[in-house]
Design a protein around this motif. Structure first.
Motif, PDB file in Angstrom:
ATOM      1  N   PRO A 295       0.829  -1.210   0.000  1.00  0.00           N
ATOM      2  CA  PRO A 295       0.000   0.000   0.000  1.00  0.00           C
ATOM      3  C   PRO A 295       0.865   1.263   0.000  1.00  0.00           C
ATOM      4  O   PRO A 295       1.946   1.274   0.567  1.00  0.00           O
ATOM      5  N   LEU A 296       0.339   2.288  -0.645  1.00  0.00           N
ATOM      6  CA  LEU A 296       1.041   3.563  -0.708  1.00  0.00           C
ATOM      7  C   LEU A 296       0.095   4.657  -0.245  1.00  0.00           C
ATOM      8  O   LEU A 296      -0.980   4.834  -0.824  1.00  0.00           O
ATOM      9  N   TYR A 297       0.466   5.386   0.799  1.00  0.00           N
ATOM     10  CA  TYR A 297      -0.381   6.453   1.315  1.00  0.00           C
ATOM     11  C   TYR A 297      -0.295   7.674   0.408  1.00  0.00           C
ATOM     12  O   TYR A 297       0.791   8.173   0.125  1.00  0.00           O
ATOM     13  N   ARG A 298      -1.453   8.144  -0.078  1.00  0.00           N
ATOM     14  CA  ARG A 298      -1.518   9.274  -1.010  1.00  0.00           C
ATOM     15  C   ARG A 298      -2.032  10.556  -0.376  1.00  0.00           C
ATOM     16  O   ARG A 298      -2.349  11.510  -1.080  1.00  0.00           O
ATOM     17  N   GLY A 299      -2.167  10.588   0.943  1.00  0.00           N
ATOM     18  CA  GLY A 299      -2.618  11.807   1.620  1.00  0.00           C
ATOM     19  C   GLY A 299      -4.134  11.895   1.653  1.00  0.00           C
ATOM     20  O   GLY A 299      -4.845  10.900   1.564  1.00  0.00           O
ATOM     21  N   VAL A 300      -4.630  13.118   1.738  1.00  0.00           N
ATOM     22  CA  VAL A 300      -6.068  13.353   1.788  1.00  0.00           C
ATOM     23  C   VAL A 300      -6.680  13.126   0.410  1.00  0.00           C
ATOM     24  O   VAL A 300      -6.113  13.541  -0.602  1.00  0.00           O
ATOM     25  N   TYR A 301      -7.827  12.448   0.365  1.00  0.00           N
ATOM     26  CA  TYR A 301      -8.528  12.146  -0.889  1.00  0.00           C
ATOM     27  C   TYR A 301      -8.841  13.424  -1.663  1.00  0.00           C
ATOM     28  O   TYR A 301      -9.298  14.406  -1.092  1.00  0.00           O
ATOM     29  N   LYS A 302      -8.586  13.404  -2.967  1.00  0.00           N
ATOM     30  CA  LYS A 302      -8.887  14.539  -3.851  1.00  0.00           C
ATOM     31  C   LYS A 302      -9.918  14.091  -4.868  1.00  0.00           C
ATOM     32  O   LYS A 302      -9.633  13.242  -5.712  1.00  0.00           O
ATOM     33  N   SER A 303     -11.109  14.650  -4.800  1.00  0.00           N
ATOM     34  CA  SER A 303     -12.195  14.296  -5.713  1.00  0.00           C
ATOM     35  C   SER A 303     -11.793  14.575  -7.159  1.00  0.00           C
ATOM     36  O   SER A 303     -11.217  15.614  -7.470  1.00  0.00           O
ATOM     37  N   GLY A 304     -12.082  13.626  -8.040  1.00  0.00           N
ATOM     38  CA  GLY A 304     -11.803  13.799  -9.463  1.00  0.00           C
ATOM     39  C   GLY A 304     -10.405  13.396  -9.883  1.00  0.00           C
ATOM     40  O   GLY A 304     -10.071  13.453 -11.054  1.00  0.00           O
ATOM     41  N   GLN A 305      -9.557  12.978  -8.961  1.00  0.00           N
ATOM     42  CA  GLN A 305      -8.195  12.573  -9.312  1.00  0.00           C
ATOM     43  C   GLN A 305      -8.221  11.200  -9.969  1.00  0.00           C
ATOM     44  O   GLN A 305      -8.822  10.270  -9.463  1.00  0.00           O
ATOM     45  N   ALA A 306      -7.550  11.073 -11.107  1.00  0.00           N
ATOM     46  CA  ALA A 306      -7.560   9.804 -11.844  1.00  0.00           C
ATOM     47  C   ALA A 306      -6.377   8.912 -11.478  1.00  0.00           C
ATOM     48  O   ALA A 306      -6.278   7.800 -11.951  1.00  0.00           O
ATOM     49  N   ALA A 307      -5.488   9.381 -10.639  1.00  0.00           N
ATOM     50  CA  ALA A 307      -4.242   8.672 -10.368  1.00  0.00           C
ATOM     51  C   ALA A 307      -4.339   7.600  -9.286  1.00  0.00           C
ATOM     52  O   ALA A 307      -3.337   7.002  -8.951  1.00  0.00           O
ATOM     53  N   TYR A 308      -5.505   7.324  -8.722  1.00  0.00           N
ATOM     54  CA  TYR A 308      -5.581   6.304  -7.685  1.00  0.00           C
ATOM     55  C   TYR A 308      -5.523   4.914  -8.299  1.00  0.00           C
ATOM     56  O   TYR A 308      -6.203   4.620  -9.264  1.00  0.00           O
ATOM     57  N   GLU A 309      -4.675   4.082  -7.737  1.00  0.00           N
ATOM     58  CA  GLU A 309      -4.494   2.724  -8.223  1.00  0.00           C
ATOM     59  C   GLU A 309      -4.732   1.740  -7.087  1.00  0.00           C
ATOM     60  O   GLU A 309      -4.738   2.127  -5.916  1.00  0.00           O
ATOM     61  N   GLY A 310      -4.907   0.477  -7.434  1.00  0.00           N
ATOM     62  CA  GLY A 310      -5.088  -0.544  -6.419  1.00  0.00           C
ATOM     63  C   GLY A 310      -3.947  -0.513  -5.420  1.00  0.00           C
ATOM     64  O   GLY A 310      -2.786  -0.453  -5.809  1.00  0.00           O
ATOM     65  N   GLY A 311      -4.271  -0.492  -4.141  1.00  0.00           N
ATOM     66  CA  GLY A 311      -3.265  -0.434  -3.095  1.00  0.00           C
ATOM     67  C   GLY A 311      -3.030   0.957  -2.548  1.00  0.00           C
ATOM     68  O   GLY A 311      -2.415   1.117  -1.498  1.00  0.00           O
ATOM     69  N   ASP A 312      -3.515   1.999  -3.249  1.00  0.00           N
ATOM     70  CA  ASP A 312      -3.374   3.352  -2.728  1.00  0.00           C
ATOM     71  C   ASP A 312      -4.244   3.516  -1.488  1.00  0.00           C
ATOM     72  O   ASP A 312      -5.348   2.975  -1.408  1.00  0.00           O
ATOM     73  N   MET A 313      -3.747   4.271  -0.522  1.00  0.00           N
ATOM     74  CA  MET A 313      -4.503   4.556   0.691  1.00  0.00           C
ATOM     75  C   MET A 313      -4.668   6.067   0.812  1.00  0.00           C
ATOM     76  O   MET A 313      -3.755   6.826   0.473  1.00  0.00           O
ATOM     77  N   VAL A 314      -5.840   6.496   1.285  1.00  0.00           N
ATOM     78  CA  VAL A 314      -6.117   7.919   1.468  1.00  0.00           C
ATOM     79  C   VAL A 314      -6.848   8.148   2.780  1.00  0.00           C
ATOM     80  O   VAL A 314      -7.457   7.244   3.340  1.00  0.00           O
ATOM     81  N   THR A 315      -6.787   9.384   3.242  1.00  0.00           N
ATOM     82  CA  THR A 315      -7.590   9.817   4.374  1.00  0.00           C
ATOM     83  C   THR A 315      -8.811  10.522   3.813  1.00  0.00           C
ATOM     84  O   THR A 315      -8.692  11.351   2.901  1.00  0.00           O
ATOM     85  N   TYR A 316      -9.987  10.192   4.331  1.00  0.00           N
ATOM     86  CA  TYR A 316     -11.233  10.819   3.885  1.00  0.00           C
ATOM     87  C   TYR A 316     -12.189  10.841   5.065  1.00  0.00           C
ATOM     88  O   TYR A 316     -12.453   9.802   5.662  1.00  0.00           O
ATOM     89  N   GLY A 317     -12.665  12.017   5.418  1.00  0.00           N
ATOM     90  CA  GLY A 317     -13.598  12.132   6.536  1.00  0.00           C
ATOM     91  C   GLY A 317     -13.007  11.675   7.861  1.00  0.00           C
ATOM     92  O   GLY A 317     -13.722  11.203   8.733  1.00  0.00           O
TER      93      GLY A 317
END
Length: 68
Positions: free
Chosen positions: A1-23
């Motif tokens: 897994p790779l942490y990508r920071g806070v979730y950004k709506s509309g970003q196309a760069a998320y791939e399987g294994g990406d982790m984000v913070t949301y809410g």
């Protein structure tokens, strides 16, 4: 897994294994998405909740029986 920071709506760069913070919670992406992801992880089936946001309580002295 790779942490990508806070979730950004509309970003196309998320791939399987990406982790984000949301809410205040941590989510993991289960599959790559070739197009932009608009709804948040809580409304999109390619995301799984990993760590749910904890309860917020005001800071101050610990209650009886509670670790400090």
């Amino acid at each position: 897994p790779l942490y990508r920071g806070v979730y950004k709506s509309g970003q196309a760069a998320y791939e399987g294994g990406d982790m984000v913070t949301y809410g205040g919670s941590l989510w993991i992406c289960n599959a790559s998405s070739p197009t932009a992801i608009s709804p948040g992880p809580d409304a999109n089936p390619i995301w799984t909740l990993c760590v749910k946001r904890g309860l917020h309580r005001p800071s101050g002295p610990a209650r009886e029986g509670e670790a400090q």
